[in-house]
Design a protein around this motif. Structure first.
Motif, PDB file in Angstrom:
ATOM      1  N   VAL B  14       0.833  -1.204   0.000  1.00  0.00           N
ATOM      2  CA  VAL B  14       0.000   0.000   0.000  1.00  0.00           C
ATOM      3  C   VAL B  14       0.874   1.262   0.000  1.00  0.00           C
ATOM      4  O   VAL B  14       0.599   2.220  -0.724  1.00  0.00           O
ATOM      5  CB  VAL B  14      -0.959   0.015   1.221  1.00  0.00           C
ATOM      6  CG1 VAL B  14      -1.737   1.328   1.270  1.00  0.00           C
ATOM      7  CG2 VAL B  14      -1.919  -1.165   1.149  1.00  0.00           C
ATOM      8  N   ASN B  15       1.933   1.241   0.799  1.00  0.00           N
ATOM      9  CA  ASN B  15       2.766   2.455   0.937  1.00  0.00           C
ATOM     10  C   ASN B  15       3.795   2.631  -0.169  1.00  0.00           C
ATOM     11  O   ASN B  15       4.523   3.606  -0.195  1.00  0.00           O
ATOM     12  CB  ASN B  15       3.482   2.453   2.287  1.00  0.00           C
ATOM     13  CG  ASN B  15       2.497   2.435   3.432  1.00  0.00           C
ATOM     14  OD1 ASN B  15       1.377   2.928   3.295  1.00  0.00           O
ATOM     15  ND2 ASN B  15       2.894   1.852   4.553  1.00  0.00           N
ATOM     16  N   GLY B  16       3.871   1.656  -1.069  1.00  0.00           N
ATOM     17  CA  GLY B  16       4.817   1.781  -2.171  1.00  0.00           C
ATOM     18  C   GLY B  16       6.264   1.608  -1.729  1.00  0.00           C
ATOM     19  O   GLY B  16       7.162   2.265  -2.234  1.00  0.00           O
ATOM     20  N   ASP B  17       6.489   0.698  -0.755  1.00  0.00           N
ATOM     21  CA  ASP B  17       7.852   0.478  -0.256  1.00  0.00           C
ATOM     22  C   ASP B  17       8.383  -0.830  -0.846  1.00  0.00           C
ATOM     23  O   ASP B  17       8.206  -1.909  -0.277  1.00  0.00           O
ATOM     24  CB  ASP B  17       7.818   0.431   1.276  1.00  0.00           C
ATOM     25  CG  ASP B  17       9.216   0.505   1.878  1.00  0.00           C
ATOM     26  OD1 ASP B  17      10.189   0.175   1.169  1.00  0.00           O
ATOM     27  OD2 ASP B  17       9.323   0.896   3.055  1.00  0.00           O
ATOM     28  N   LEU B  18       9.036  -0.711  -1.987  1.00  0.00           N
ATOM     29  CA  LEU B  18       9.484  -1.886  -2.740  1.00  0.00           C
ATOM     30  C   LEU B  18      10.486  -2.721  -1.937  1.00  0.00           C
ATOM     31  O   LEU B  18      10.352  -3.942  -1.824  1.00  0.00           O
ATOM     32  CB  LEU B  18      10.104  -1.438  -4.071  1.00  0.00           C
ATOM     33  CG  LEU B  18      10.748  -2.525  -4.933  1.00  0.00           C
ATOM     34  CD1 LEU B  18       9.725  -3.557  -5.367  1.00  0.00           C
ATOM     35  CD2 LEU B  18      11.405  -1.915  -6.175  1.00  0.00           C
ATOM     36  N   PHE B  60      -3.404   8.578  -5.911  1.00  0.00           N
ATOM     37  CA  PHE B  60      -3.307   8.966  -7.316  1.00  0.00           C
ATOM     38  C   PHE B  60      -2.811   7.792  -8.164  1.00  0.00           C
ATOM     39  O   PHE B  60      -2.343   6.791  -7.632  1.00  0.00           O
ATOM     40  CB  PHE B  60      -2.363  10.160  -7.442  1.00  0.00           C
ATOM     41  CG  PHE B  60      -2.930  11.391  -6.807  1.00  0.00           C
ATOM     42  CD1 PHE B  60      -3.640  12.310  -7.561  1.00  0.00           C
ATOM     43  CD2 PHE B  60      -2.804  11.611  -5.443  1.00  0.00           C
ATOM     44  CE1 PHE B  60      -4.190  13.431  -6.979  1.00  0.00           C
ATOM     45  CE2 PHE B  60      -3.350  12.734  -4.850  1.00  0.00           C
ATOM     46  CZ  PHE B  60      -4.049  13.651  -5.616  1.00  0.00           C
ATOM     47  N   LEU B  61      -2.894   7.997  -9.480  1.00  0.00           N
ATOM     48  CA  LEU B  61      -2.461   6.952 -10.393  1.00  0.00           C
ATOM     49  C   LEU B  61      -1.017   6.527 -10.106  1.00  0.00           C
ATOM     50  O   LEU B  61      -0.683   5.352 -10.138  1.00  0.00           O
ATOM     51  CB  LEU B  61      -2.602   7.436 -11.839  1.00  0.00           C
ATOM     52  CG  LEU B  61      -2.341   6.401 -12.920  1.00  0.00           C
ATOM     53  CD1 LEU B  61      -3.357   5.270 -12.850  1.00  0.00           C
ATOM     54  CD2 LEU B  61      -2.380   7.028 -14.311  1.00  0.00           C
ATOM     55  N   SER B  62      -0.155   7.521  -9.804  1.00  0.00           N
ATOM     56  CA  SER B  62       1.255   7.180  -9.555  1.00  0.00           C
ATOM     57  C   SER B  62       1.379   6.240  -8.353  1.00  0.00           C
ATOM     58  O   SER B  62       2.190   5.324  -8.355  1.00  0.00           O
ATOM     59  CB  SER B  62       2.089   8.440  -9.334  1.00  0.00           C
ATOM     60  OG  SER B  62       1.667   9.116  -8.183  1.00  0.00           O
ATOM     61  N   ASP B  63       0.543   6.440  -7.318  1.00  0.00           N
ATOM     62  CA  ASP B  63       0.592   5.575  -6.133  1.00  0.00           C
ATOM     63  C   ASP B  63       0.097   4.177  -6.482  1.00  0.00           C
ATOM     64  O   ASP B  63       0.696   3.176  -6.101  1.00  0.00           O
ATOM     65  CB  ASP B  63      -0.311   6.139  -5.029  1.00  0.00           C
ATOM     66  CG  ASP B  63       0.065   7.560  -4.671  1.00  0.00           C
ATOM     67  OD1 ASP B  63       1.252   7.799  -4.405  1.00  0.00           O
ATOM     68  OD2 ASP B  63      -0.821   8.438  -4.678  1.00  0.00           O
ATOM     69  N   LEU B  65      -0.022   2.716  -9.440  1.00  0.00           N
ATOM     70  CA  LEU B  65       0.925   2.014 -10.320  1.00  0.00           C
ATOM     71  C   LEU B  65       2.151   1.536  -9.541  1.00  0.00           C
ATOM     72  O   LEU B  65       2.687   0.468  -9.817  1.00  0.00           O
ATOM     73  CB  LEU B  65       1.375   2.933 -11.460  1.00  0.00           C
ATOM     74  CG  LEU B  65       0.362   3.187 -12.573  1.00  0.00           C
ATOM     75  CD1 LEU B  65       0.915   4.215 -13.550  1.00  0.00           C
ATOM     76  CD2 LEU B  65       0.033   1.902 -13.315  1.00  0.00           C
ATOM     77  N   SER B  66       2.596   2.334  -8.565  1.00  0.00           N
ATOM     78  CA  SER B  66       3.757   1.930  -7.763  1.00  0.00           C
ATOM     79  C   SER B  66       3.446   0.637  -7.014  1.00  0.00           C
ATOM     80  O   SER B  66       4.262  -0.292  -6.980  1.00  0.00           O
ATOM     81  CB  SER B  66       4.139   3.019  -6.753  1.00  0.00           C
ATOM     82  OG  SER B  66       4.483   4.192  -7.429  1.00  0.00           O
ATOM     83  N   MET B  69       3.419  -2.229  -9.342  1.00  0.00           N
ATOM     84  CA  MET B  69       4.757  -2.637  -9.749  1.00  0.00           C
ATOM     85  C   MET B  69       5.423  -3.472  -8.653  1.00  0.00           C
ATOM     86  O   MET B  69       6.120  -4.436  -8.941  1.00  0.00           O
ATOM     87  CB  MET B  69       5.590  -1.413 -10.076  1.00  0.00           C
ATOM     88  CG  MET B  69       6.514  -1.718 -11.228  1.00  0.00           C
ATOM     89  SD  MET B  69       7.182  -0.259 -11.959  1.00  0.00           S
ATOM     90  CE  MET B  69       6.431  -0.182 -13.543  1.00  0.00           C
ATOM     91  N   ILE B  70       5.177  -3.114  -7.383  1.00  0.00           N
ATOM     92  CA  ILE B  70       5.697  -3.909  -6.270  1.00  0.00           C
ATOM     93  C   ILE B  70       5.080  -5.305  -6.314  1.00  0.00           C
ATOM     94  O   ILE B  70       5.766  -6.313  -6.168  1.00  0.00           O
ATOM     95  CB  ILE B  70       5.377  -3.220  -4.925  1.00  0.00           C
ATOM     96  CG1 ILE B  70       6.184  -1.935  -4.814  1.00  0.00           C
ATOM     97  CG2 ILE B  70       5.663  -4.150  -3.751  1.00  0.00           C
ATOM     98  CD1 ILE B  70       5.891  -1.127  -3.583  1.00  0.00           C
ATOM     99  N   GLU B  73       6.867  -7.245  -8.901  1.00  0.00           N
ATOM    100  CA  GLU B  73       8.228  -7.613  -8.480  1.00  0.00           C
ATOM    101  C   GLU B  73       8.182  -8.785  -7.496  1.00  0.00           C
ATOM    102  O   GLU B  73       8.961  -9.723  -7.592  1.00  0.00           O
ATOM    103  CB  GLU B  73       8.926  -6.415  -7.813  1.00  0.00           C
ATOM    104  CG  GLU B  73       9.198  -5.253  -8.757  1.00  0.00           C
ATOM    105  CD  GLU B  73      10.540  -5.372  -9.485  1.00  0.00           C
ATOM    106  OE1 GLU B  73      11.381  -6.164  -9.033  1.00  0.00           O
ATOM    107  OE2 GLU B  73      10.721  -4.673 -10.501  1.00  0.00           O
TER     108      GLU B  73
END
Lengths: 389, 217
Positions: B14-18, B60-63, B65-66, B69-70, B73
């Motif tokens: 959720v937080n986008g922490d890859l 947002f879309l950037s969040d 998509l991030s 992507m995680i 991965e």
């Protein structure tokens, strides 16, 4: 009666000219596509102009040489100046390499000469670390005179011999877009969060190139242009593509630096083309010093013209607003006229408005509606505006 | 495996922490937890929260998509293990052919559904993006799937789904396969109107519907 140039400059200074200026023509964001069923050729035929030169298009199909007779017939107040550049190169697999945009790759869509960008075909997609950027061979060389050949003379001539407002456009200056063209739209939006170090390294590289180009370009034409437009889309149909926080951290610094640079080389008004729902970003646009926002995509969320005018109209000018998504393709002539009156009433009061399509006119728009829209804007856009009609 | 660790993995998505998502996944795997459990209890709940937040306009879309992507991965770490450990011993409950419709290059939603179906016990054949009516029809003939899944993100491309259904009818194979559709511009009404058998509002619901459709035979 004012000249076109006086009209445009007056409105950009937030004063009412004699009528709302109109823009349509040769350049990337307010021109017309050469494609079937209608498109550029149908517009020429509709206006009974049969001997038009073969349309010159960029890789997404935009006509870059709209005939002057069409622009005059549509009461256009602008002339256009843009840099040259090396020719695009067709690769053995049918893809197109665009050397003026750092060798980005465009993929055929199967519709005529129209290409598109696909994330998985972007040329720098493999790059994940700052040092990878040094291995890339296709960075554009903006010291090549091909970019600037004859443009000084052209701009000077247009400025001295015509009374049109001169707009410089179709430059390779774009930041977020260039990033997405190089590594993919998905990577642009996710590298901010997942690879911030790489993000800034690539953006710096893009900026450095844009800065070099801008200096050269404006040294040639800076004294002879009235507007300078760059494009960088930040909105989707429903909202900004990123949070304000991300915008401030990952986009705004580059835009701001470019604005400050451009101001040193020209007195032209600076215009940002930015599609989509960007209501939340207007305070940022104003803060960093854009003179006008191009598109004003009234079909996107939160982009009601009345609200925009009321909240931001005294600080930034609007450029666009003619709905090419719903009104032009689908409405009757009557519906088009009604829309044009409404948009001019809502955005035009007190000046600060240039009427133009929100974006390129697609091939599904009947030529009759295009001509109707411009004729109506020309007739109805006379100041003082009639408020009830 | 402790719920706390799954929760941490979900939060990382959720937080986008890859980096954290990858580290957590590896340590959970080392403790002997199966990839399937990690997907069901850590990754997908995270993506579910992301989807809801995006729909509500909270992120947002950037969040979004991030996070996606995680997800991909982490799936790259889990996939090889998934096939060697689980695919062999479990009997498949059905076969799905899936793809994004012609003219549409969006893959995230379709990939999520494909992964959920795979984890849920289906054999999934992914045709990719920008898939034409012809290609869908050919795949139905060749693979004889129980279910055909079609995804669209744009309202303009959603219209192309009709073409697929027409093509299957023309080829006389419409009755041989159940069709589930999904994507941002699609709703229950649209699905009914064009004659699909189901509408998956999200990846979880898509799996439920798929299971129901195959159990009915």
């Amino acid at each position: 009666m004012m000249t076109s140039r006086e009209r445009v400059i007056t409105t950009l200074e937030h004063k009412e000219p004699d009528r709302v200026p109109l823009c349509f023509g040769n350049h990337s964001v307010y021109t017309i596509i050469d494609d079937k069923p209608y498109g550029y050729r149908a517009l020429c035929n509709y206006l009974n102009i049969r001997d038009y030169p073969e349309p010159v298009t960029n890789f997404v199909g935009n006509v870059l040489n709209v005939d002057k007779r069409i622009r005059d017939r549509l009461h256009v107040d602008f002339e256009f100046v843009s840099p040259g550049g090396p020719k695009d190169e067709i690769l053995p697999n049918g893809h197109l390499r665009v050397p003026s945009l750092h060798g980005i790759i465009a993929v055929p869509t199967g519709r005529g000469k129209i290409y598109t960008i696909r994330d998985n075909a972007t040329p720098l997609r493999w790059a994940k670390k700052p040092k990878d950027l040094d291995k890339y061979r296709y960075w554009s060389d903006y010291s090549d005179p091909v970019y600037y050949r004859d443009i000084k003379d052209k701009a000077k001539l247009l400025h001295e011999e015509t009374d049109k407002a001169i707009i410089a456009d179709d430059t390779p200056v774009t930041f977020g877009h260039m990033y997405s063209y190089l590594v993919g739209f998905d990577r642009w939006l996710t590298d901010m969060k997942l690879r911030p170090e790489f993000y800034h390294a690539l953006m710096e590289k893009i900026y450095e190139k844009a800065e070099y180009f801008t200096k050269q370009f404006l040294t040639e034409v800076g004294d002879h242009i009235d507007l300078l437009l760059i494009w960088d889309d930040m909105g989707s149909q429903t909202g900004p593509l990123m949070s304000i926080g991300h915008f401030r951290e990952f986009i705004a610094p580059y835009w701001k630096r470019w604005i400050d640079l451009a101001r040193k080389y020209t007195k032209a008004k600076l215009v940002i083309h930015c599609c989509g729902s960007v209501y939340d970003l207007y305070p940022e646009f104003i803060k960093m010093g854009w003179d006008a926002h191009q598109t004003v995509q009234v079909t996107a969320k939160d982009m009601e013209p009345k609200k925009l005018k009321k909240e931001f109209g005294d600080k930034i000018a609007f450029f666009g607003g003619l709905d090419h998504q719903k009104v032009l393709p689908r409405e009757t002539v009557f519906g088009v006229k009604k829309f044009v009156r409404k948009i001019i009433r809502e955005l035009g009061a007190g000046g600060g408005y240039i009427f133009s399509p929100m974006h390129d006119l697609g091939p599904e728009i009947p030529p009759e509606n295009i001509v109707t829209a411009f004729d109506e804007a020309y007739e109805f856009g006379v100041y003082p505006l009639v408020q009830n009609s | 495996m402790s719920e706390e660790e799954f929760k941490q993995l979900s939060d990382a998505v959720v937080n986008g922490d890859l980096e954290r998502a990858v580290t957590l996944t590896c340590s959970i795997l080392e403790n002997g937890t199966s990839p399937k459990e990690i997907i069901l209890n850590g990754l997908t709940p995270g993506m579910y929260i992301v989807g809801e937040k995006f729909e509500k306009g909270e992120i947002f879309l950037s969040d979004m998509l991030s996070s996606a992507m995680i997800f991909e991965e982490v799936m790259n770490i889990l996939k090889p293990r998934l096939s060697s450990m689980e695919n062999k011993k479990e009997k498949k409950i059905g076969k799905v052919v899936i793809g994004t419709i012609e003219g549409d290059l969006h893959s995230i939603g379709k990939n999520l559904v494909a992964i959920m179906l795979q984890v849920g016990g289906f054999d999934v054949i992914d045709l990719g993006e920008d898939v034409s009516a012809n290609k869908f029809s050919e795949a139905v003939k060749e693979e004889s799937p129980d279910i055909l899944g079609i995804s669209a993100l744009l309202s303009t491309t959603a219209e192309n789904i009709k073409k697929v259904i027409h093509k299957l009818k023309d080829d006389g194979i419409r009755d041989k396969v159940k069709i589930i559709i999904g994507g941002a511009p699609i709703d229950e009404e649209f699905a009914k109107k064009i004659g699909a058998d189901g509408y998956g509002r999200d990846a979880f619901i898509a799996l439920e519907i798929a299971k129901k459709l195959v159990s009915r035979g």
